[in-house]
Design a protein around this motif. Structure first.
Motif, PDB file in Angstrom:
ATOM      1  N   ARG A   4       0.862  -1.190   0.000  1.00 31.14           N
ATOM      2  CA  ARG A   4       0.000   0.000   0.000  1.00 31.14           C
ATOM      3  C   ARG A   4       0.900   1.241   0.000  1.00 31.14           C
ATOM      4  O   ARG A   4       1.940   1.264   0.660  1.00 31.14           O
ATOM      5  N   GLU A  30      -7.007  -6.627  -5.131  1.00 37.40           N
ATOM      6  CA  GLU A  30      -6.811  -7.123  -3.762  1.00 37.40           C
ATOM      7  C   GLU A  30      -7.326  -6.108  -2.744  1.00 37.40           C
ATOM      8  O   GLU A  30      -8.014  -6.476  -1.785  1.00 37.40           O
ATOM      9  N   GLU A  31      -7.009  -4.829  -2.941  1.00 37.70           N
ATOM     10  CA  GLU A  31      -7.492  -3.784  -2.033  1.00 37.70           C
ATOM     11  C   GLU A  31      -9.010  -3.640  -2.106  1.00 37.70           C
ATOM     12  O   GLU A  31      -9.664  -3.352  -1.112  1.00 37.70           O
ATOM     13  N   ARG A  32      -9.555  -3.821  -3.300  1.00 34.02           N
ATOM     14  CA  ARG A  32     -11.002  -3.699  -3.494  1.00 34.02           C
ATOM     15  C   ARG A  32     -11.743  -4.943  -3.015  1.00 34.02           C
ATOM     16  O   ARG A  32     -12.969  -4.945  -2.951  1.00 34.02           O
ATOM     17  N   GLN A  86      -1.485  -5.535  -5.378  1.00 29.95           N
ATOM     18  CA  GLN A  86      -1.029  -5.373  -4.005  1.00 29.95           C
ATOM     19  C   GLN A  86      -0.136  -6.542  -3.626  1.00 29.95           C
ATOM     20  O   GLN A  86      -0.473  -7.700  -3.911  1.00 29.95           O
TER      21      GLN A  86
END
Length: 166
Positions: free
Chosen positions: A13, A56-58, A80
């Motif tokens: 991140r 991945e973040e979503r 990510q």
């Protein structure tokens, strides 16, 4: 030889993934619903689909983000550095994409370089990906130039480059 290309920027991140895309497009960009032009120089461009926020973040599968009607020939995708990023790469490998990964290690906000605890390097290379490891803490211009040049060469060979004549 594949007629589809994934350009992935991999990192933790705040490593510089979005900065990479913003610099590549010469302005702030976000994931859209349509393909867009990516200018490779003053006149030549290719059509690409951008996934700026990583799947991945979503907490979404990349297949849910890409246009449902047909897979784009060139996808630019933030990824990510997490163990589940393999699901994203597996999708592209399964769909026959040539995979080019620029791993930002260390990333912009990382204290230092980090070990590959998820063995992604070996996984990517065993699946035929091209992998660059780049420092996300230094000026992004040289690594963005590398991406531009790679895309231009790949797309030129496949007659995908278009030109705007003045």
């Amino acid at each position: 030889m594949s007629d589809r290309l994934l350009i992935a920027v991999l990192g933790n991140r705040d490593s510089g993934k979005s900065t990479t895309w913003n610099r590549l497009f010469d302005g702030t960009v976000k994931t859209g619903k349509n393909k867009r032009r990516l200018y490779l120089n003053g006149a030549q461009w290719v059509e690409v689909f951008l996934v700026s926020g990583s799947p991945e973040e979503r907490e979404m599968y990349v297949s849910e983000i890409l246009p449902p009607e047909s897979l784009p020939q060139i996808v630019l995708c933030s990824t990510q550095y997490r163990e589940d990023v393999r699901e994203t790469f597996d999708f592209f490998f399964h769909e026959g994409y040539e995979v080019f990964v620029q791993w930002l290690n260390p990333g912009f906000d990382d204290n230092s370089s980090y070990e590959d605890n998820f063995e992604l390097r070996d996984y990517l290379l065993k699946n035929g990906a091209t992998l660059q490891v780049r420092n996300g803490q230094i000026n992004e211009a040289p690594r963005v130039k590398e991406l531009r040049q790679f895309i231009l060469g790949w797309a030129s060979y496949r007659n995908l480059v278009r030109t705007d004549f003045p």
